[in-house]
Write an enzyme that holds these catalytic residues in place. Structure first.
Site, PDB file in Angstrom:
ATOM      1  N   LYS A 112       0.849  -1.185   0.000  1.00 25.39           N
ATOM      2  CA  LYS A 112       0.000   0.000   0.000  1.00 25.39           C
ATOM      3  C   LYS A 112       0.883   1.234   0.000  1.00 25.39           C
ATOM      4  O   LYS A 112       1.648   1.475   0.935  1.00 25.39           O
ATOM      5  CB  LYS A 112      -0.907  -0.015   1.234  1.00 25.39           C
ATOM      6  CG  LYS A 112      -1.819   1.200   1.315  1.00 25.39           C
ATOM      7  CD  LYS A 112      -2.804   1.105   2.466  1.00 25.39           C
ATOM      8  CE  LYS A 112      -3.677   2.339   2.544  1.00 25.39           C
ATOM      9  NZ  LYS A 112      -4.622   2.289   3.665  1.00 25.39           N
ATOM     10  N   LYS A 120      -2.114  -1.520  -3.927  1.00 21.92           N
ATOM     11  CA  LYS A 120      -2.992  -0.361  -3.870  1.00 21.92           C
ATOM     12  C   LYS A 120      -2.179   0.919  -3.911  1.00 21.92           C
ATOM     13  O   LYS A 120      -1.205   1.010  -3.175  1.00 21.92           O
ATOM     14  CB  LYS A 120      -3.790  -0.438  -2.557  1.00 21.92           C
ATOM     15  CG  LYS A 120      -4.656   0.751  -2.265  1.00 21.92           C
ATOM     16  CD  LYS A 120      -5.293   0.609  -0.906  1.00 21.92           C
ATOM     17  CE  LYS A 120      -6.063   1.872  -0.628  1.00 21.92           C
ATOM     18  NZ  LYS A 120      -6.460   2.002   0.728  1.00 21.92           N
TER      19      LYS A 120
HETATM   20  C1  PBG Z   1      -7.795   3.300   5.492  1.00 24.44           C
HETATM   21  C2  PBG Z   1      -8.023   3.161   4.040  1.00 24.44           C
HETATM   22  C3  PBG Z   1      -7.771   4.089   3.014  1.00 24.44           C
HETATM   23  C4  PBG Z   1      -8.265   3.514   1.845  1.00 24.44           C
HETATM   24  C5  PBG Z   1      -8.751   2.248   2.170  1.00 24.44           C
HETATM   25  N1  PBG Z   1      -8.574   2.044   3.527  1.00 24.44           N
HETATM   26  C6  PBG Z   1      -7.227   5.461   3.053  1.00 24.44           C
HETATM   27  C7  PBG Z   1      -5.885   5.766   3.557  1.00 24.44           C
HETATM   28  O1  PBG Z   1      -5.055   4.896   3.787  1.00 24.44           O
HETATM   29  O2  PBG Z   1      -5.653   6.965   3.748  1.00 24.44           O
HETATM   30  C8  PBG Z   1      -8.282   4.142   0.487  1.00 24.44           C
HETATM   31  C9  PBG Z   1      -9.440   3.762  -0.361  1.00 24.44           C
HETATM   32  C10 PBG Z   1      -9.671   4.609  -1.553  1.00 24.44           C
HETATM   33  O3  PBG Z   1      -9.007   5.653  -1.760  1.00 24.44           O
HETATM   34  O4  PBG Z   1     -10.565   4.253  -2.317  1.00 24.44           O
HETATM   35  N2  PBG Z   1      -6.503   3.121   5.892  1.00 24.44           N
HETATM   36 ZN    ZN Z   2      -6.050   3.957   7.963  1.00 30.37          ZN
END
Ligand code: PBG
Ligand code: ZN
Length: 330
Positions: free
Chosen positions: A204, A257
């Site tokens: 991520k 992601k």
């Molecule tokens: C929470 C989370 C996020 C997303 C999914 N779970 C945001 C982040 O890490 O700031 C992003 C999902 C999206 O942008 O569609 N940690």
């Molecule tokens: Zn988070």
């Protein structure tokens, strides 16, 4: 060689194109992210300004929408919760309540649909400061703020356990603390949930493409950014290390992601590991294309084309807000 070989023979009409198509997008490939908001009244939904045609749902309105999608052929859904603003605190207390918004949504989805129910496990929607773990002052860190790793693990595990108790099929930790997959696996196993899977957000990146989601889920960090725990978009080999560690700790799925800006990483992970691979085509990818369609710069075909590129790169499953829109066309 031409004129013996003519590539256009196989493109002559749609029937021929259909039978030679190499990569197909199926309804089974799609996971729809749904946002349940605690303070909405029964039947209410609220449009998300940064994500055209996407909503935050009250418990029952969200369940009704999930049922519609199931009728159209959706197989799985990932659930996010937005608790009341005044309940948030430093240690994300509303994240692990028996009657929390996500826990209720999981139970209701399990009793009223046959969808595979996945839950996002992270503290940022539940902490007053908006970070994915607990925080502490630390002069050596950017903004004098440290997001604590080891101290956050037990809270994440307790959150995952509360989802398991509500009946979830798969938990999906997205916090990026080191060691969280192992701790969650251990707590689930100790509590007799050995068959609940872990879909780890293994790779991520700290991405600007999450901005619309942070608005949707009210989870913006008040101070600082997430660069001390999410990955640097410049890194490739680090993705391999993250996956190796998660597999060792018991992950059942790997995830990359965002998706569109990281197709090379999806391909790399697919070539190196044998777990089912999920790509999260995030909010920014959705909003960017939707805004272009609304402006007339792109046609709706851009949706299928972008999802297909993610599948072609090697993803088996795609989490996408487009799932609702595209089901009818598959
Ligand atoms: C929470 C989370 C996020 C997303 C999914 N779970 C945001 C982040 O890490 O700031 C992003 C999902 C999206 O942008 O569609 N940690
Ligand atoms: Zn988070």
């Amino acid at each position: 060689m031409f004129p013996i070989t003519r590539m256009r023979r196989l493109r002559k009409n749609s029937k021929i194109r259909d039978i030679v198509r190499e990569v197909k997008l199926n309804k089974e490939d799609l996971i729809y992210p749904i946002y349940f908001k605690e303070d909405l009244k029964n039947g209410e939904k609220e449009e998300i300004m940064t994500m055209p045609r996407e909503y935050r749902y009250s418990l029952d309105a969200g369940i009704e929408f999930a049922k519609d999608l199931e009728n159209k052929g959706l197989k799985s859904i990932i659930v996010f919760g937005i608790p009341n603003e005044d309940k948030k605190d430093e240690i994300a207390s509303p994240s692990r309540l028996k009657d929390g918004i996500v826990q209720k949504a999981i139970a209701k989805l399990k009793s009223e649909t046959d969808l595979v129910v996945i839950s996002d496990v992270c503290l940022c929607q539940y902490t007053s400061h908006g970070h994915c773990g607990l925080i502490n002052e630390n002069k050596e860190c950017d903004d004098n703020l440290e997001v604590l790793n080891d101290e956050s693990l037990d809270y994440l595990a307790q959150m995952a356990l509360s989802h398991a108790e509500a009946g979830v099929d798969i938990v999906a930790p997205s916090d990026m603390m080191d060691g969280r997959v192992g701790v969650i696996r251990e707590v689930l196993d100790e509590n007799n949930f050995k068959n609940i899977g872990i879909m780890s957000y293994s790779v991520k990146y700290a991405s600007s493409f999450y901005e619309p989601f942070r608005d949707a889920a009210c989870s913006c960090p008040c101070e600082g950014d997430r660069k001390s725990y999410q990955m640097d978009p410049a890194n490739i080999k680090e993705a391999i290390r993250e996956c190796e560690l998660d597999i060792g700790e018991g992950a059942d799925f790997l995830m990359v992601k965002p998706a569109l800006a990281f197709l090379d990483i999806i391909k790399l992970v697919d070539e190196n590991f044998n777990l089912p691979l999920v790509a999260y085509s995030v909010s920014g990818e959705y909003s960017m294309i939707m805004a272009s369609i609304a402006s007339g710069y792109l046609t709706e075909d851009a949706i299928l084309e972008s999802l297909l590129s993610i599948k072609r790169a090697g993803a088996n499953l795609i989490i996408t807000n487009f799932a609702a829109n595209i089901l009818d066309k598959l």
